[in-house]
Design a protein around this motif. Structure first.
Motif, short mmCIF file in Angstrom:
data_model
loop_
_atom_site.label_atom_id
_atom_site.label_comp_id
_atom_site.label_asym_id
_atom_site.label_seq_id
_atom_site.Cartn_x
_atom_site.Cartn_y
_atom_site.Cartn_z
N VAL A 146 35.95 44.40 20.83
CA VAL A 146 36.97 44.33 21.89
C VAL A 146 36.62 43.20 22.86
O VAL A 146 37.49 42.40 23.23
CB VAL A 146 37.08 45.68 22.64
CG1 VAL A 146 38.02 45.57 23.83
CG2 VAL A 146 37.55 46.77 21.68
N ARG A 163 37.61 39.95 21.42
CA ARG A 163 39.06 39.72 21.44
C ARG A 163 39.53 39.31 22.84
O ARG A 163 40.37 38.42 22.98
CB ARG A 163 39.77 41.02 20.99
CG ARG A 163 41.21 40.84 20.63
CD ARG A 163 41.43 39.95 19.44
NE ARG A 163 41.13 40.59 18.19
CZ ARG A 163 40.93 39.93 17.05
NH1 ARG A 163 41.04 38.61 17.01
NH2 ARG A 163 40.66 40.57 15.93
N LEU A 164 38.98 39.94 23.87
CA LEU A 164 39.41 39.62 25.24
C LEU A 164 38.97 38.19 25.61
O LEU A 164 39.75 37.44 26.20
CB LEU A 164 38.85 40.64 26.22
CG LEU A 164 39.28 42.11 25.99
CD1 LEU A 164 38.69 43.01 27.07
CD2 LEU A 164 40.80 42.24 25.96
N THR A 210 38.36 35.75 23.54
CA THR A 210 39.18 34.83 22.75
C THR A 210 40.56 34.67 23.37
O THR A 210 41.09 33.56 23.45
CB THR A 210 39.32 35.35 21.29
OG1 THR A 210 38.02 35.55 20.74
CG2 THR A 210 40.09 34.37 20.42
N SER A 211 41.15 35.78 23.83
CA SER A 211 42.48 35.71 24.47
C SER A 211 42.48 34.75 25.64
O SER A 211 43.37 33.91 25.78
CB SER A 211 42.92 37.10 24.98
OG SER A 211 43.05 38.00 23.93
N GLY A 212 41.47 34.89 26.51
CA GLY A 212 41.41 34.05 27.70
C GLY A 212 41.31 32.57 27.34
O GLY A 212 42.06 31.74 27.84
N LEU A 252 42.02 31.13 24.45
CA LEU A 252 43.23 30.71 23.73
C LEU A 252 44.36 30.40 24.71
O LEU A 252 45.07 29.39 24.56
CB LEU A 252 43.63 31.83 22.76
CG LEU A 252 44.77 31.58 21.79
CD1 LEU A 252 44.49 30.38 20.90
CD2 LEU A 252 45.00 32.82 20.91
N VAL A 300 38.04 31.63 33.52
CA VAL A 300 38.57 32.77 32.78
C VAL A 300 37.44 33.46 32.02
O VAL A 300 37.37 34.69 31.95
CB VAL A 300 39.77 32.36 31.88
CG1 VAL A 300 39.35 31.85 30.52
CG2 VAL A 300 40.75 33.53 31.71
N ILE A 314 36.39 37.31 32.89
CA ILE A 314 36.43 38.36 31.86
C ILE A 314 35.04 38.98 31.68
O ILE A 314 34.90 40.20 31.57
CB ILE A 314 37.00 37.80 30.54
CG1 ILE A 314 38.49 37.47 30.71
CG2 ILE A 314 36.81 38.80 29.39
CD1 ILE A 314 39.13 36.76 29.52
N GLY A 329 34.50 41.24 34.54
CA GLY A 329 35.31 42.44 34.35
C GLY A 329 34.66 43.39 33.35
O GLY A 329 34.62 44.61 33.57
N LEU A 330 34.12 42.84 32.26
CA LEU A 330 33.43 43.67 31.26
C LEU A 330 32.18 44.31 31.88
O LEU A 330 31.88 45.48 31.63
CB LEU A 330 33.04 42.84 30.04
CG LEU A 330 34.19 42.38 29.13
CD1 LEU A 330 33.71 41.36 28.11
CD2 LEU A 330 34.82 43.58 28.41
N LEU A 379 38.53 50.72 28.74
CA LEU A 379 39.50 49.89 28.01
C LEU A 379 40.20 50.71 26.94
O LEU A 379 39.68 51.71 26.45
CB LEU A 379 38.77 48.69 27.38
CG LEU A 379 38.07 47.75 28.37
CD1 LEU A 379 37.29 46.67 27.65
CD2 LEU A 379 39.10 47.11 29.32
N SER A 402 41.65 49.37 23.92
CA SER A 402 41.52 48.92 22.53
C SER A 402 40.40 49.68 21.83
O SER A 402 39.33 49.87 22.39
CB SER A 402 41.21 47.43 22.48
OG SER A 402 42.23 46.68 23.10
#
Lengths: 239, 239
Positions: free
Chosen positions: A161, A164-165, A167-169, A171, A195, A199, A202-203, A209, A211
């Motif tokens: 997870v 993925r988070l 990578t999202s930021g 991306l 970013v 993140i 935040g983690l 979460l 996911s």
């Protein structure tokens, strides 16, 4: 140089020309709109000659995607790799995703084909060929697990997870930059750096979460492996 | 219905057909690869007829982008709007960016044209026309400022920077979902929800950020307005 070596060298040069032309065309015209004929025209070959190198347009894409993942995974100079090894766990994770952002700057065409373009084939169709890319992902998950083991991330964080988070930021920033959507005066590198830090912070905060996290090897959810679903062909997935 | 009303209705129907055909073609073939002639062929009109509605291909894009921003800004039912007003500040901010994610699901073609596609014109060229979109952004910045004033976000957070980071996260998930890059079993909605919560938690943690933040009105950096740079045309920007 013997005949065999020269033939091999010539063959490699043609293969390279096909891949370079295809990459440019796929990105500028969209994968769906490029035919083998169009690639052949670009390099002034016959379509039949191209089929002597690649059996189909999808095979050309897979060869480009393989090159892309190898370029992404290449730490460049050995020195950079060694420096990475000496970083504390969380900074190593950060460096991995910073590398993804750098890749979007250095290789925007590969990046677009690998992560953004809508109509390319799914690399999951070439399971064996991309084993090394899955290995890269597993390695990143291990780096995140190391942060958890070292107490730098809470035990509740699931590596898949977190990956993925992050990578999202990256991306999102890369897409804003590549599609020229940032106003003048905004620095994409600073946003990418912020970013990632935000993140990670935040983690670290340990919020709950939603996911479940999906296994990196076969696409099955880690906590509740559903083999039938994991091996569903890509084409039947809901979008 | 009088003659004038019928003419007006017919004209609107043709305009709608042009916009719908152009939107589909821009997304499927790439903006650069679509000509007025191609749009005309799709709806079986002459190119000259299209010029009677839109002076150029760029004008068709601007009309679509305007529709897109209006669809994005539309809270849908009045009830949803009222519910939003009653939320605490931080949940209101979260709801705004969740709306952006929902928009990427409900209107993937508008989303791609507005935020992802590389070759479309810059809406900054149509300054007056998109005043309402800048107004929307200013309103979001005010919502973030309200979180700071209420002590739900640290005073060090710059609204323009927070907005950019939240947009990055949502954009990244939306692109992964729209380009079908998520493995089976992964839930894009959960990732979008998690990325918003993680970025908000990271912002709450008060870490130092690099981005200076750029004014929403004219593109000038808030802290250090450089008017010459702010009004540089989009085409001269470094990518």
């Amino acid at each position: 140089m013997g005949i065999k070596e020269r033939q091999e060298r010539d063959r490699e040069a043609v293969r390279r020309a096909i891949l370079d032309a295809a990459r440019d065309l796929f990105v500028s015209e969209g994968y769906d709109n490029v035919s083998i004929r169009k690639i052949a025209e670009r390099i002034e070959y016959s379509p039949a000659a191209i089929y002597g190198y690649f059996p189909s347009k999808d095979d050309i894409f897979f060869a480009l995607a393989e090159e892309g993942f190898r370029l992404l995974g290449d730490p460049g100079v050995g020195e950079a790799h060694e420096r990475l090894q000496n970083l504390p766990p969380l900074e190593r994770v950060r460096a991995v995703f910073w590398r993804l952002y750098e890749f979007s700057r250095q290789q925007p065409e590969y990046f677009a084909l690998m992560f953004v373009d809508r109509s390319v084939p799914r690399i999951s169709r070439e399971y064996e060929r991309f084993a090394f890319a899955r290995e890269m992902k597993r390695h990143i998950a291990e780096e995140i697990q190391r942060c958890i083991d070292a107490g730098q991330l809470p035990a509740t964080v699931k590596p898949a997870v977190a990956m993925r988070l992050l990578t999202s930021g990256v991306l999102g920033v890369a897409v804003m930059r590549l599609s020229d959507r940032l106003p003048p005066g905004e620095n994409a590198d600073d946003i990418a750096s912020d970013v990632l830090d935000t993140i990670l912070a935040g983690l670290r905060s340990g919020i709950a979460l939603k996911s479940r996290g999906v296994d990196l090897e076969c696409g099955a959810p880690v906590a509740d492996a559903n083999v039938a679903q994991a091996f569903r062909p890509a084409s039947s997935r809901s979008r």
